[in-house]
Design a protein around this motif. Structure first.
Motif, PDB file in Angstrom:
ATOM      1  N   UNK A  72      15.128 -86.752  66.762  1.00  0.00           N
ATOM      2  CA  UNK A  72      16.807 -87.196  66.104  1.00  0.00           C
ATOM      3  C   UNK A  72      17.631 -85.296  66.996  1.00  0.00           C
ATOM      4  N   UNK A  73      18.552 -85.061  67.437  1.00  0.00           N
ATOM      5  CA  UNK A  73      18.699 -83.316  67.962  1.00  0.00           C
ATOM      6  C   UNK A  73      19.177 -83.177  66.468  1.00  0.00           C
ATOM      7  N   UNK A  74      19.433 -83.468  65.090  1.00  0.00           N
ATOM      8  CA  UNK A  74      20.338 -82.737  64.237  1.00  0.00           C
ATOM      9  C   UNK A  74      19.546 -84.094  62.646  1.00  0.00           C
ATOM     10  N   UNK A 119      16.120 -81.900  71.639  1.00  0.00           N
ATOM     11  CA  UNK A 119      17.738 -81.271  71.938  1.00  0.00           C
ATOM     12  C   UNK A 119      18.343 -82.275  72.722  1.00  0.00           C
ATOM     13  N   UNK A 120      19.287 -82.415  72.306  1.00  0.00           N
ATOM     14  CA  UNK A 120      19.985 -83.839  73.174  1.00  0.00           C
ATOM     15  C   UNK A 120      19.461 -84.652  74.468  1.00  0.00           C
ATOM     16  N   UNK A 132       7.868 -82.449  76.144  1.00  0.00           N
ATOM     17  CA  UNK A 132       8.435 -81.544  75.546  1.00  0.00           C
ATOM     18  C   UNK A 132       8.889 -82.023  74.067  1.00  0.00           C
ATOM     19  N   UNK A 133       9.580 -80.553  73.580  1.00  0.00           N
ATOM     20  CA  UNK A 133       8.849 -79.422  72.833  1.00  0.00           C
ATOM     21  C   UNK A 133       9.930 -80.697  70.832  1.00  0.00           C
ATOM     22  N   UNK A 134       9.209 -80.636  70.668  1.00  0.00           N
ATOM     23  CA  UNK A 134      10.088 -80.985  69.016  1.00  0.00           C
ATOM     24  C   UNK A 134       9.661 -79.159  67.877  1.00  0.00           C
TER      25      UNK A 134
END
Ligand code: SF4
Lengths: 204, 486
Positions: free
Chosen positions: A94-96, A116-117, A151-153
């Protein structure tokens, strides 16, 4: 708790933001006395709708949830994490995240990775174009791979370390068990003990 | 809150320590580094049926053992009925929780005081009564009102279910350091004003969040003059000011209360224990992170008008007008509260008519509380149409009260005399308010629906509860004197 390195599995696109813990697990399920068996409680209200994304057959057996921003806000119930784990999720992206939810996740072996979003949107589009496609979440490299895309988290170093080592709070403390033993050996003999039980009647 | 004044500096470097710091240091297993919490040893773990089942289950799933059954004790309180206690519990959830506790305690070798046992009762009444709660120890329980035990100079913390499991497995807890706040109550309480009025006034002053992050230490002349029961009432409600714990330094009153209790130290152990207890008081010159000063001489009986324990006013006052409240959040909270409570701004508190009076809960259900109320109502008759429930905090309190004839005084007055438990403090057992029913309650929480869906709660002292039961409107013993029938 199991050590966490990589997870490969089906991902569910949950295009909703502000998913609070009452939606993750409604309050009526909090009356139970067990620690497991909450899979039926997960998103219980939403799952009554047959078209709700998790109900689709392509997403059965999913291990990764891709949610909108502010996932897990609201009341601090640990049951929210239990329900996600019991249903089979190992990862939520999730973005946040709600702070307490994120803290609880790390303690229960659920990876809460921040993306990221834009990456959330990309992953949603990819998964929706090919429902049931598997993706790989790599905690060592902090990446999500699906097909050619990577993608990175983000996750804080401490929580990442704990997940990699498979340490829940108790496991973490028990690494210091020798210290606890030492401390215990110094405790005064007159400190209160509940056993053997004494009652005023049997005192003298 | 603006009413909390930060003092200059914590006494770091001087070697002078407060009560709370001394107890903490004494229990330090490992000191946290780089922002990790300290590991604190736990001397006493209290269990009840609501927050323990999943902790036991977690222990079982991870194939861990209960480290110290001899520092653990359980009782049944939240879900238990206060009538027909020999019959099976009707509500299925309640029954399951109780049965689960019984099974778990048998499996893990935990001492349990079940319904019908002489030591059964509210967990925070049982610990002190058995002499298990002692000065300078650490006490935890999966219940926010664990702060009660701080009255003995113990560090007593309410914890969540996963922490309960942690203590079961390790007898320790990782805890972040705290700040200290002195609540200094100078002067002498007037007759008719009690410990409950002190704490309601403190919460109204600092707000329900005013104590956040702090351990409160109650000190000053008026605190020294209180009995252990009164100190427990005050520490009990520390959590309602948002504090992590509340404490009172032990003194002769504490020792006198403990001596001879079932689990108090004896003989040479007693002397050794007292020697330790005498070292606990805050060092002269040690400083706190914040201080609040209250003048006991000026305190009056205090009651709440709203839906959190900070929304209180002197009984001689009126329901406040939200329009007069500067802070926008507090103003809208007050507006909502008045609507829920069905009260008009400006109404004198003493004109508020109640349907029910509840004398009980871990705040005010000890023999002293019952005795104080009984003295007021003795020989009088309950107000027409009003119901009063008297619920002793433990089976032993009930027996003691009966030995003094208090039960007969309550029954003659027209009140109900019940078996021990949390009862109407929370809507989890059969004792609940009906929607719209208004209650003067000696408990600690007046949240919406706390005593039953739609129920309206005014928090009061046992003396105000008793006077209210006589007059039918919120009243104190002072009003009885004015009525000329004292
Ligand atoms: S009496 Fe009320 S506040 Fe005290 S433990 Fe029981 S439910 Fe909690």
């Amino acid at each position: 708790m199991q050590k966490f390195t990589t997870v490969t599995g089906v991902a569910v696109p949950l295009r909703r933001s502000n998913v609070d813990t009452d939606q993750i697990i409604p309050a009526v399920y909090l009356k139970r006395v067990t620690r497991t068996g909450f899979e039926d409680a997960l998103f219980a209200a939403w799952r009554q709708d047959p078209d709700f994304v998790i109900n689709k057959k392509e997403y059965q057996g999913a291990r990764v949830l891709i949610a909108g921003a502010d996932f897990g806000i609201g009341s601090s119930r640990e049951h929210a994490v239990w329900a996600l784990r019991d249903y089979g999720f190992d990862v939520v992206l999730s973005p946040r995240f709600g702070d307490i939810f994120r803290g609880n996740s790390g303690k229960q072996g659920l990876l809460a990775g921040q993306i990221s979003e834009a990456d959330a949107e990309t992953l949603w589009n990819l998964v929706e174009a090919d429902p049931g496609i598997e993706l790989t979440v790599d905690l060592v490299g902090k990446t999500v791979r699906v097909g050619d895309l990577t993608v990175n988290f983000e996750i804080d170093d401490y929580t990442r370390w704990r997940l990699l080592e498979g340490l829940d709070d108790i496991g973490l403390t028990l690494r210091d068990e020798a210290r606890i033993n030492e401390f215990e050996a110094t405790r005064e003999s007159w400190l209160p003990q509940t056993l053997p039980a004494r009652s005023p009647e049997s005192m003298y | 809150m603006t009413n909390v004044i930060p003092t200059s500096q914590r006494s770091s470097g001087t070697g002078l320590r407060t009560l709370a710091e001394k107890v903490w240091d004494k229990h330090l297993v490992t000191k946290g580094e780089d922002g990790t919490p300290d590991l604190i040893y736990i001397d006493l773990h209290l269990l009840h049926e609501v927050t323990s089942p999943q902790a036991f289950d977690g222990l079982r799933l991870a194939e861990r053992t209960l480290r110290r059954p001899d520092l653990t004790i359980a009782t049944e309180d939240h879900n238990t009925p206060t009538l027909d206690i020999d019959k099976p519990i009707a509500d299925l959830t309640s029954r399951t929780q109780i049965e689960t506790l019984r099974r778990n305690c048998a499996e893990y070798g935990v001492r349990l005081h079940s319904l019908g046992d002489i030591e059964q009762g509210i967990v925070h009444v049982v610990g002190p009564q058995l002499g298990l709660t002692q000065p300078g120890i650490t006490v935890v329980c999966g219940d926010s009102h664990t702060s009660t035990h701080g009255a003995f100079g113990a560090m007593a913390l309410g914890i969540g279910t996963s922490e309960v499991e942690h203590v079961m497995a390790t007898q320790t807890l990782p805890l972040n350091p705290f700040k200290t706040m002195a609540i200094t109550v100078n002067g002498t309480l007037r007759t008719g004003v009690t410990a409950k009025d002190i704490i309601l006034a403190v919460i109204a002053r600092i707000g329900t969040g005013g104590g956040a992050g702090y351990v409160l230490e109650y000190r000053g002349e008026a605190i020294r003059a209180l009995s252990m029961e009164g100190r427990m009432t005050i520490c009990n409600m520390s959590i309602e000011a948002g504090a992590r714990a509340g404490m009172v330094a032990p003194d002769q009153t504490t020792y006198d209360y403990l001596e001879g209790r079932a689990h108090a130290p004896r003989g040479a152990d007693w002397d050794a224990a007292v020697a330790y207890w005498q070292t606990l008081a805050t060092d002269e010159g040690a400083s706190y992170d914040a201080e609040v000063i209250i003048d006991a001489n000026k305190l009056e009986p205090f009651v709440t008008w709203g839906t959190n324990p900070g929304q209180g006013v002197s009984l001689s006052g009126s329901v406040p007008n939200p329009a007069d409240i500067v802070d926008a959040n507090e103003r809208s909270a007050a507006e909502r509260a008045l609507e829920y409570m069905d009260l008009e701004a400006g109404t004198p508190m003493k004109e508020i008519r109640v349907d029910t009076v509840f004398l009980g809960s871990c705040t005010n259900s000890r023999v002293e509380d019952l005795r104080a109320a009984a003295e007021i109502i003795k020989g009088k008759t309950i107000a027409a149409g009003l119901r009063m429930m008297v619920v002793p905090g433990s089976a032993r309190v009930r027996i003691e009260a009966e030995a003094e004839g208090l039960d007969q005084i309550f029954l003659d007055f027209g009140a109900e005399w019940r078996f021990a438990g949390c009862s109407m403090c929370l809507g989890m057992n059969p004792d609940q308010l009906e929607p719209g029913e208004r209650c003067a309650s000696t408990s600690n929480r007046n949240f919406e629906g706390r005593q039953g869906k739609g129920g309206r709660t005014h928090l009061v002292s046992p003396l105000v509860a008793a006077a209210t039961a006589i007059r039918g409107t919120l009243s104190s013993p002072w009003d009885l004197v004015q009525d000329g029938d004292q």
